[in-house]
Write a protein that holds these residues in place. Structure first.
Motif, PDB file in Angstrom:
ATOM      1  N   MET A   1      24.309  13.528  25.009  1.00 57.37           N
ATOM      2  CA  MET A   1      24.619  12.811  26.523  1.00 57.37           C
ATOM      3  C   MET A   1      23.302  11.198  26.021  1.00 57.37           C
ATOM      4  N   GLU A  32      26.780   8.201  28.193  1.00 51.45           N
ATOM      5  CA  GLU A  32      28.342   8.468  27.260  1.00 51.45           C
ATOM      6  C   GLU A  32      27.700  10.664  27.730  1.00 51.45           C
ATOM      7  N   GLY A  33      29.076  10.566  27.735  1.00 53.34           N
ATOM      8  CA  GLY A  33      28.545  12.136  27.629  1.00 53.34           C
ATOM      9  C   GLY A  33      28.975  12.725  25.868  1.00 53.34           C
ATOM     10  N   ASP A  34      28.674  13.999  25.693  1.00 55.11           N
ATOM     11  CA  ASP A  34      28.694  14.674  24.482  1.00 55.11           C
ATOM     12  C   ASP A  34      30.901  14.502  23.984  1.00 55.11           C
ATOM     13  N   GLU A  37      32.930  10.830  27.986  1.00 56.34           N
ATOM     14  CA  GLU A  37      33.031  10.423  29.603  1.00 56.34           C
ATOM     15  C   GLU A  37      32.184   9.386  29.577  1.00 56.34           C
ATOM     16  N   ARG A  38      32.146   9.007  30.400  1.00 55.00           N
ATOM     17  CA  ARG A  38      32.012   8.242  30.634  1.00 55.00           C
ATOM     18  C   ARG A  38      31.945   7.215  31.716  1.00 55.00           C
ATOM     19  N   THR A 145      32.386  17.804  30.858  1.00 53.00           N
ATOM     20  CA  THR A 145      31.432  18.893  31.068  1.00 53.00           C
ATOM     21  C   THR A 145      30.934  18.180  32.020  1.00 53.00           C
ATOM     22  N   LEU A 146      30.312  17.567  32.508  1.00 48.52           N
ATOM     23  CA  LEU A 146      29.607  16.450  33.366  1.00 48.52           C
ATOM     24  C   LEU A 146      28.852  17.118  34.216  1.00 48.52           C
ATOM     25  N   ILE A 164      22.399  13.694  36.617  1.00 44.90           N
ATOM     26  CA  ILE A 164      24.247  14.083  35.802  1.00 44.90           C
ATOM     27  C   ILE A 164      23.116  15.190  35.022  1.00 44.90           C
ATOM     28  N   ALA A 166      24.200  17.783  31.670  1.00 42.82           N
ATOM     29  CA  ALA A 166      25.474  18.538  30.433  1.00 42.82           C
ATOM     30  C   ALA A 166      24.977  19.560  29.918  1.00 42.82           C
ATOM     31  N   SER A 172      19.404  16.013  30.527  1.00 42.39           N
ATOM     32  CA  SER A 172      19.591  15.600  32.247  1.00 42.39           C
ATOM     33  C   SER A 172      19.805  14.011  32.680  1.00 42.39           C
TER      34      SER A 172
END
Ligand SMILES: [Zn+2]
Ligand SMILES: [Zn+2]
Length: 281
Positions: A1, A32-34, A37-38, A145-146, A164, A166, A172
């Motif tokens: 993340m 930005e998630g791995d 996701e944004r 996935t978040l 948030i 992950a 987090s």
């Protein structure tokens, strides 16, 4: 993340050479998630920088925009955001109701005459809305996935803090701006600390530190905290990293540098947020 701070200034944006080291853009953060996701937190003028980063990525971005509250410094970057004038972009706007109104009802007021020449319904981007319950989230909302959790905080007109997580990586973030620790009730303090502690201590804590405790009495009741409050919260939460944000418009770079020196003496590793700062978790 990854977390990117688009804007860290509170109350109003500033373009002046004495304010540029920390930055003059108002609140907007990109996560930005791995898994790609944004998630955007707020749409102050800092969203301009984040929009450019998003534009440089996937051709048809789907974004989740979580709004803490609708004070102008947190939404004024949205109407001119180039992404909204491009077909294919999809914005899911999540927020708690304010004054009994949902995001679906509030945002078309902002993006319409006499405030803005282009009506929201005429923009090329598509919008979806997520009506979040005002009370603290019992179960997290999932976005890719978040996991997203939230709770109300003490601020005139109300405001929401977000967390948030992950779960796949354990990363987090808790983001709480526009809250007044000095006037929070015991229940409000407990709710924010619980958001910080559950399901585990946050990797990063980004908190409203608009004032110093010396400045605070002049602004008591305005809905903001002092950086010393943030240190207290970060210690109580066992946070990995404290980042202080929503810098008061009266605090120019020299003053913020002094504050940052005091902050790091109190809590080594803690930092003042700067426009464009990136945090990898
Ligand atoms: Zn604000
Ligand atoms: Zn506010």
């Amino acid at each position: 993340m990854k977390i990117i701070l688009g804007g860290v200034r509170g109350t109003s944006c500033i373009a002046h050479s004495d304010w540029m080291a920390y930055g003059g853009e108002t609140t907007s953060i990109l996560i930005e998630g791995d898994a790609g996701e944004r998630v955007l937190l707020d749409a102050g003028t800092g969203i301009r920088r984040l929009g450019r980063r998003i534009d440089a990525g996937a051709a048809c971005p789907e974004l989740l925009l979580l709004v803490t509250h609708y004070h102008l410094d947190h939404v004024m970057g949205l109407p001119p955001l180039p992404l909204l004038y491009r077909g294919g972009a999809k914005l899911i706007v999540g927020s708690v109701r304010r004054n009994g109104l949902s995001a679906r009802e509030i945002l078309p007021r902002l993006m319409a005459q006499p405030f803005w020449p282009v009506r929201m319904e005429d923009m090329a981007a598509s919008f979806e809305f997520l009506d979040l319950p005002a009370e603290a989230a019992v179960r997290p909302h999932r976005f890719g996935t978040l996991e997203i959790r939230w709770c109300p905080v003490c601020h005139p007109g109300g405001c929401t803090a977000y967390r948030i997580d992950a779960p796949a990586t354990g990363a987090s973030l808790v983001f709480a701006t526009d809250f007044e620790w000095g006037r929070s009730s015991a229940a409000e303090k407990e709710m924010l600390l619980r958001l910080c502690r559950e399901p585990g201590p946050p990797g990063a804590l980004v908190l409203d530190g608009q004032y110093t405790r010396r400045q605070y009495p002049e602004f008591a009741g305005w809905g903001h905290s002092a950086w010393e409050d943030d240190v207290e919260i970060a210690r109580a939460a066992g946070a990995g990293l404290l980042v202080v944000t929503h810098h008061g418009p009266q605090n120019h770079d020299r003053l913020l540098a002094t504050i940052e020196a005091e902050l790091t003496r109190e809590m080594p590793g803690a930092r003042l947020g700067r426009d464009g700062m990136e945090i990898a978790l």
